[in-house]
Design an enzyme around this catalytic site. Sequence first.
Site, PDB file in Angstrom:
ATOM      1  N   LYS A  10      -4.119  12.912   4.488  1.00 22.09           N
ATOM      2  CA  LYS A  10      -3.423  12.507   3.260  1.00 22.09           C
ATOM      3  C   LYS A  10      -4.361  11.715   2.350  1.00 22.09           C
ATOM      4  CE  LYS A  10      -2.816   7.801   3.220  1.00 22.09           C
ATOM      5  NZ  LYS A  10      -4.032   7.488   3.933  1.00 22.09           N
ATOM      6  N   SER A 136     -10.854  18.070  14.662  1.00 21.74           N
ATOM      7  CA  SER A 136     -10.383  17.590  13.357  1.00 21.74           C
ATOM      8  C   SER A 136     -11.394  17.841  12.252  1.00 21.74           C
ATOM      9  CB  SER A 136     -10.077  16.094  13.430  1.00 21.74           C
ATOM     10  OG  SER A 136      -9.492  15.664  12.215  1.00 21.74           O
ATOM     11  N   SER A 142     -11.596   6.620   7.391  1.00 20.57           N
ATOM     12  CA  SER A 142     -12.013   6.682   5.987  1.00 20.57           C
ATOM     13  C   SER A 142     -10.823   6.632   5.030  1.00 20.57           C
ATOM     14  CB  SER A 142     -12.810   7.965   5.744  1.00 20.57           C
ATOM     15  OG  SER A 142     -12.020   9.093   6.073  1.00 20.57           O
ATOM     16  N   GLY A 143      -9.615   6.416   5.571  1.00 17.77           N
ATOM     17  CA  GLY A 143      -8.436   6.327   4.712  1.00 17.77           C
ATOM     18  C   GLY A 143      -7.776   7.650   4.409  1.00 17.77           C
ATOM     19  N   LEU A 144      -8.154   8.713   5.168  1.00 14.67           N
ATOM     20  CA  LEU A 144      -7.561  10.037   4.929  1.00 14.67           C
ATOM     21  C   LEU A 144      -6.480  10.380   5.953  1.00 14.67           C
ATOM     22  CD1 LEU A 144     -10.727  12.136   3.935  1.00 14.67           C
ATOM     23  CD2 LEU A 144      -9.089  10.971   2.447  1.00 14.67           C
ATOM     24  N   SER A 147      -5.554   9.193  11.918  1.00 18.49           N
ATOM     25  CA  SER A 147      -4.749   8.794  13.085  1.00 18.49           C
ATOM     26  C   SER A 147      -3.340   9.368  13.002  1.00 18.49           C
ATOM     27  CB  SER A 147      -4.703   7.263  13.232  1.00 18.49           C
ATOM     28  OG  SER A 147      -3.961   6.683  12.185  1.00 18.49           O
ATOM     29  N   GLU A 193       1.722   5.893  15.798  1.00 15.47           N
ATOM     30  CA  GLU A 193       1.010   5.126  14.777  1.00 15.47           C
ATOM     31  C   GLU A 193       1.164   3.622  14.996  1.00 15.47           C
ATOM     32  OE1 GLU A 193      -0.418   6.226  10.898  1.00 15.47           O
ATOM     33  OE2 GLU A 193      -1.383   6.482  12.817  1.00 15.47           O
ATOM     34  N   ASP A 204       1.774   7.595   6.047  1.00 12.47           N
ATOM     35  CA  ASP A 204       0.787   8.584   6.504  1.00 12.47           C
ATOM     36  C   ASP A 204       1.421   9.652   7.385  1.00 12.47           C
ATOM     37  OD1 ASP A 204      -0.897   6.865   5.196  1.00 12.47           O
ATOM     38  OD2 ASP A 204      -2.391   6.770   6.788  1.00 12.47           O
TER      39      ASP A 204
END
Length: 387
Positions: A10, A136, A142-144, A147, A193, A204
């Site tokens: 995301k 993956s 990296s904020g995408l 997880s 999460e 997310d």
Amino acid sequence: MEVTARAPGKIILAGEHAVVHGSTAVAASIDLYTYVSLSFPADSDDGDHLKLHLKDMALEFSWSIVRIREALGEMGTQIPSSPLSCSPEAIKLLAALVEEQNIPEERLTIASGVTAFLWLYTSIQGYKPAKVVVTSELPLGSGLGSSAALCVSLSASLLALSGSMTLDFSQQGWLTLGENELELVNKWAFEGEKIIHGRPSGIDNTVSTYGNMIKFRSGELTRLKSNMPIKMLITNTRVGRNTKALVASVSERKDRHPNALAAVFKAVDSISNEVATIIQSSAHDGIATTEREHKLEELMEMNQGLLQCMGVSHASIETVLQTTLKYKLASKLTGAGGGGCVLTLLPSLLLGADVDKVIAELESCGFQCLIAGIGGKGVQICFNSSA
């Protein structure tokens, strides 16, 4: 029977940081995925272990079922159709099982993810031997949403073979799940999460489960349907950041300048709502598409300026901004800032040769570049009966 599930990463299109202070934000799925394949051993040769293979990292873990049962006892099984949170006691027991695997020191950040894997597996499948393989396309940390994509794809593959979802095993190719199945996957993924992040927002995993786009404000999530194809260049600066510290620094700046930051957050709220409106509007010709792209570019530039006002930019982010600006492309950071990733809108009329030039220049700075479609499908599963 083998099942493979894939779940997307995301991005935050607009509104990061301001959302903590009551503004609207917009998140979207990207067509970069995490894949989880689950298979049960066909014979007794390898039938007493639970194995996890993180293919991209060349790491393999193996626990004997006897050892897991001994460690967790009755704590390791739940009713798959009604997820419960993992207790602090269970997390300690699971963490001990993970420690026994001697994860290399440079990879210790994945320990919480392996803990979440063990909990999701034993909660949904109980004490069955199996092999789980994870690959993956998303860079970690990296904020995408790497997880969340792991928790979603893992939950979907485990639930698919648990008997708690209504599925057609005879269908070929990637299957999209029904609303009830998606809701169940999302609930389990959120619990995973929580093990990894402590107090996640749930954004997310929701984007990864349902795909497309989500508008959120003050804990309320609204699913959006995109009516325009959007392509982004995602530049991973490879600079790690401390999300908690960045969020705290914005709050401290707000305490020092309450009126100024209140105006900034209000402006971000307007930008997020306008982004959501543009994305949901339908275009009937190329001119309308170009106009909408231009509006999005302006909104991204404004949002980036406001993020700079909040103090969450970084030298590496500024390098990306300056580089893409040379090619008249609009960019903004996505997520926490302080490093992480930067989004650059790739207009539909942009020539491929120009994209190649931008990427070459960014990669010469040591950055990683990914091209992704925005707002695609959420989690999907695929059965392979010959496995």
